[in-house]
Every structure is written in structure tokens, then in C-alpha cells.
Design an enzyme around this catalytic site. Structure first.
Site, PDB file in Angstrom:
ATOM      1  CE1 TYR A  69      -4.543   7.647  32.898  1.00  0.00           C
ATOM      2  CE2 TYR A  69      -2.634   8.885  32.129  1.00  0.00           C
ATOM      3  CZ  TYR A  69      -3.913   8.418  31.931  1.00  0.00           C
ATOM      4  OH  TYR A  69      -4.568   8.693  30.763  1.00  0.00           O
ATOM      5  CE1 TYR A 122      -8.776   5.416  26.609  1.00  0.00           C
ATOM      6  CE2 TYR A 122      -7.901   3.587  25.336  1.00  0.00           C
ATOM      7  CZ  TYR A 122      -7.792   4.882  25.797  1.00  0.00           C
ATOM      8  OH  TYR A 122      -6.706   5.652  25.467  1.00  0.00           O
ATOM      9  CB  VAL A 156      17.583   4.817  14.485  1.00  0.00           C
ATOM     10  CG1 VAL A 156      17.819   3.318  14.326  1.00  0.00           C
ATOM     11  CG2 VAL A 156      18.423   5.364  15.637  1.00  0.00           C
ATOM     12  CB  SER A 202       5.802   8.217  16.111  1.00  0.00           C
ATOM     13  OG  SER A 202       5.436   9.528  16.514  1.00  0.00           O
ATOM     14  CB  THR A 221      -2.690   6.522  28.578  1.00  0.00           C
ATOM     15  OG1 THR A 221      -2.053   5.245  28.605  1.00  0.00           O
ATOM     16  CG2 THR A 221      -4.174   6.371  28.283  1.00  0.00           C
TER      17      THR A 221
END
Length: 526
Positions: free
Chosen positions: A73, A186, A235, A276, A482
Site C-alpha cells: 500500500y 495476489y 452522470v 462500482s 484494495t
């Protein structure tokens, strides 16, 4: 010489973490005026999938929880180091999180529980020789040669019965029919976590849920720079210049059932979160079953614009198989400590020191986690909150003879209590608890098998003013689902669109570290 951006505007479509991070990078690294940054979000609250809401009376809801990692990260920590804490402007959010995590380290003692309600010994990964060979082959095979292979195409049935699979799959929410390429990424990205997957010691926890701990401080930072948030605004389409390149000329939207149009001028940019994972989610209650919805506006927008220009990706690889991408989570608000007391005694972990507890023989493949309390800024001291999920909502429960997706919150909680053998406390816990189930049809859509090009490049070839960010754009070698993926995509988008010559934090290459390789090899033989 500093560039004058006073006449230029940037429009972010979607108010999730990627857009918020992008706005920070514009202000911090481009000296872009905050008042010229517009974040357009269809919900009434920003944060996207980094959510956390509710109160002690109505019940708290966390659709999911993102786990951070101190050793990876890379861009996440860099970004959070420049965001002041809500409690102390002289401390960064990064410092706040890492200090909290060091004070409350993770070391799970009850990672897997069997059908008899007993904690399993998970030091052994359970691999046989064929599992090890398949894993090695997966890691060394180039992505372009793997195509849309599924994990189940790569491994035998035995692999899916190993301790490793139960722990890895529930930690990251993988299913056998998901992309083998994503599992490969991963395995490489988190190779250093392989030897401690049974304790999840590498997990870095935030003091509260991610909305309170990460989103709120970023929102305050952006508010202080006068960023424009256009809420409850959807939108619906983008207009493009009639040319071989990709230039957005207008943004179509609806607000309060009224259609509107934003015409772009030269120098304006559009940064879109395409797709999403929490689109179409539905909440139930103790007495109500959540419904299974279809595509929401985020997917519809991507579907629409992808047909207009080549290079904008192929959303059908991700949004056309709800059965393969859905699962159900649940958040339980307890008015007393009875469940937590029982669970702490059973797991030998104080709340916040453990990790996922997975019921490996559960037909729903159910897992729960007890975070450090309080988990919400407004949570009273006597109230406790925990979260769980089931990877197989279409399966009939072991004790409640219904599909998880057809159960009320009371029935979901009942199934959990019977797995834990807490029958004697069943009625008392139900009286003081509020379990809110959440069905998410696209929650692992980013893991669905895909071909090269199905995820668009962050800056599509030929684009002059359009970028994609979030979980459904392409970042070579990095892993979706993530925080880092969203933040890294935002940093790349802003730097490339604005010609910023600054280094983007590189991905740690643990596969080239001899110590990580050796530890992973030894672990595979445990």
C-alpha cells in the site's frame, strides 16, 4: 514556473476514494485551485465503498471492510501522511493509523472453525505436490498466456479443500470461478504474507471503520481547499469529439429528476470511476430480507460510453454475471457485551486483536470479525458492533434451512450462533442485537475472468482529457479490491493528465526477494 489553472476545471465522476485521492493530488502536487475541482456523486454521502454509517438505535452498517498492509500500500501511506488527523492537526492520518495498529496488533488464534465448533490447527497449509506445482506454474506463467482462465481451471479439487484456500479465499473473497490472473497477482503482491496467513499479522487496522478513519479526514482536507461536491447527482453519459482520438466535450447528468449538461472548455479534464463493486446493494433488517438488484448507474454509464469509442474497456466481463460476483455481508449492533464476551472466550482473542473467524464447513462459508471497540465515532460505550459475510448466499444454511440471500437478519444471526454452539444464549443475544444484512450483486465483479483490454488504461490511448480510476482500470502488477489500487490509479491519472514529473511510489517486488521466496517455499511444505 508555476502554471496558472484558474480557467481550467476538473470533473470527477464518482465520489469514492479514487476521486478523493485524485483531488488531494491535484491540490498538493499540482497547486490546482480546489474551487475548480468538482466531485459528482449520485449518493448523498461521499466515500464510495469505504462506508460506515448508522447509530446505536437504528443499527450500524458497514457493507465491507478494507484491510490495509503496512508493508505494501505504498501510495496509500504516502497520501495519508499528508492528511491531518481529525483529532490532532499536527499528526497525520498515517501516523494515527500506524500508532493505533502497533498498540493493537493483529494475531488471530481462531482462523478456522469446524462443524463441531472447534478451532482448527492451521499451521499446515494442507498442500500436496500437485498443489505446489500448480502454484509455482501459476506464478511463473505470463498473464498474456493465461487469458480468461479461472482459478478452478488451474488447480485440482484438492486445492479447494486445503487450509490455505479457506484462509486465502475468505481473507480476499476469492471464488473458484474467479480469474486465475487475479489470484496470481495476489500471490505475488502478498507473497510476504503467505507465511503468516494463519494469523493475519500483516493486517493493519484503522482506529475506526474506514469512513470515519480515512474518508472523513480527507473530506475535511478537501473542504478546507473549497473543493466542490455535487451530491445526489448522476452522470448518465459523456459526449466525445468526432475524431479518432478521445476528447470529452460534455457531461450529461440528472439531479432532482432534471437533466443537465456541462460543456467542457479547452483545458478541462474528466476523471471517471468506471464501475462500482457496491453498485446495486440492498439492505435488509432483522425482519426483512435484502433484495437482489441489477445494474446501477455506475455500470450503465460505463456500458454507454464503452460503445462510443475503442479503448474504453469491456464492462460486460464484470457486470454480466451477478451469480458469480455477489455475496452478502451483515453488520450486528449489540446493546450489551454478551456476544463479545462469549466470542472472546471462544476465540482467545480480545476484540480488535483477532481477524476473520471462518466457519469452514458452513454452507454459506461464513466469516465474522470483531473489531476494536468503539468502531464508530458516535458509538456509545455499552454498544458493540461486529461484521461478517457469507461467500455463498445461494446455498441453504446448515441450521436455518434457507438460502442466505432469503434470510432476515434474525435468521442470519441465528445461523451464526448455532455454528458457534452459543445456543444457550441464543434468545438473549437476539433480544439485544440488530443484524442488518446487505446483498451486494457486484462485490467481487473485479475478480471475474477478463481478457487483456477489458479494463481500460488509466489514460486510454488517444485521450486528451479523459482518465479512468478505481477498481476497473488497468494497473500492471497491482491487485484490485484494495485501497491502494484506487489511490495508485488516482495518482497516475493526475500526474499523467497534468504532466507532473514526480515519482509514483513503486510496487514492492517481493517475488524477487530471496527471503520472501524462501519463506513461501518453506510454508508450502508446512
Amino acid at each position: 514556473m508555476k502554471k496558472d489553472y484558474e480557467k481550467e476545471q476538473v470533473y470527477f465522476v464518482g465520489g469514492g476514494l479514487a476521486s478523493l485521492a485524485g483531488a488531494v493530488y491535484l491540490i498538493r502536487d499540482c497547486a490546482f485551485p480546489g474551487k475548480n475541482i468538482h466531485i459528482i456523486e449520485e449518493m448523498k454521502i461521499i466515500g464510495g465503498s469505504n462506508d460506515g454509517a448508522g447509530d446505536s438505535e437504528q443499527g450500524y452498517v458497514i457493507r465491507g471492510g478494507r484491510m490495509l498492509n503496512d508493508e505494501t500500500y505504498e501510495n496509500t501511506w504516502e497520501l495519508l501522511s499528508s492528511i491531518p488527523s481529525l483529532d490532532d492537526a499536527n499528526r497525520s492520518v498515517r501516523t494515527e493509523i500506524l500508532e493505533f495498529d502497533r498498540a493493537h496488533p493483529t494475531h488471530a488464534k481462531a482462523r478456522l472453525v469446524n462443524k463441531d465448533g472447534e478451532i482448527e490447527d492451521v499451521m499446515s497449509m494442507g498442500f500436496d505436490l500437485s498443489d505446489r506445482l500448480a502454484m509455482a506454474k501459476l506464478i511463473i506463467t505470463p498473464e498474456e498466456k493465461m487469458g480468461k482462465a479461472r482459478i478452478s481451471d488451474w488447480f485440482s479439487n484438492h486445492f479447494f479443500e486445503t487450509n490455505f484456500w479457506y484462509m486465502w479465499a475468505t481473507t480476499f473473497a476469492f471464488q473458484p470461478w474467479h480469474s486465475a490472473v487475479e489470484l496470481k497477482r495476489y500471490m505475488i503482491r502478498f507473497m510476504h504474507e503467505f507465511p503468516r496467513i494463519q494469523t493475519l499479522e500483516g493486517v493493519t487496522r484503522t482506529p475506526y471503520n474506514q469512513y470515519d478513519s480515512i474518508i472523513l479526514p480527507i473530506k475535511k482536507y478537501l473542504d478546507q481547499h473549497e473543493v466542490d461536491f455535487e451530491m445526489k447527482c448522476t452522470v448518465t453519459d459523456l459526449d466525445f469529439k468526432d475524431s479518432d482520438g478521445i476528447t470529452v466535450t460534455a457531461i450529461h447528468y440528472t439531479k432532482d429528476d432534471v437533466a443537465g449538461l456541462i460543456e467542457l472548455n479547452e483545458g478541462d479534464r474528466v476523471i471517471v470511476t468506471n464501475g462500482s463493486m457496491t453498485d446495486g446493494y440492498s439492505l435488509g433488517s432483522m425482519t426483512k430480507v435484502p433484495v437482489l438488484n441489477g445494474k446501477g448507474n455506475s455500470w450503465k454509464l460505463w456500458d454507454t460510453i464503452a460503445k462510443k469509442k475503442p479503448g474504453l474497456g469491456n464492462p460486460t466481463s464484470f457486470d454480466n454475471d451477478i451469480a458469480g460476483s455477489k455475496w452478502e455481508s451483515f453488520t450486528v449492533t449489540c446493546q450489551d457485551s454478551r456476544f463479545f464476551d462469549l466470542m472472546e472466550k471462544f476465540s482467545r482473542n480480545k476484540a480488535g486483536s483477532g481477524a476473520l473467524v471462518t466457519f469452514k464447513d458452513s454452507n454459506w462459508l461464513m466469516s465474522i470479525v470483531l473489531a476494536y471497540q468503539p468502531h464508530f465515532l458516535n458509538q456509545p460505550g455499552n454498544v458493540k458492533v461486529f461484521w461478517g459475510y457469507g461467500l455463498y448466499p445461494d446455498n441453504v444454511g446448515n441450521y436455518v434451512k434457507k438460502k442466505m440471500g432469503e434470510c432476515t437478519g434474525e435468521e442470519v444471526l441465528t445461523e451464526l450462533l448455532y455454528h458457534l454452539k452459543f445456543e444457550n444464549d441464543h434468545e438473549a443475544i437476539l433480544k439485544s442485537a440488530n443484524c442488518i444484512p446487505c446483498m451486494m450483486p457486484f462485490i467481487t465483479s473485479q475478480f471475474m475472468p477478463r481478457a487483456i483490454g477489458d479494463r481500460p488504461q488509466i489514460i486510454p490511448e488517444g485521450s486528451t482529457n479523459l482518465a479512468f480510476v478505481g477498481q476497473f482500470c488497468e494497473i500492471p502488477d497491482d491487485v484490485v479490491f484494495t485501497e491502494e489500487y484506487s489511490i495508485r490509479s488516482a495518482r497516475i491519472a493526475v500526474y499523467k493528465l497534468f504532466g507532473i514529473n514526480k515519482e509514483i511510489s513503486r510496487i514492492n517486488q517481493y517475488q524477487y526477494d530471496i527471503r520472501s521466496l524462501f519463506s513461501a517455499f518453506i510454508t508450502s511444505y508446512r
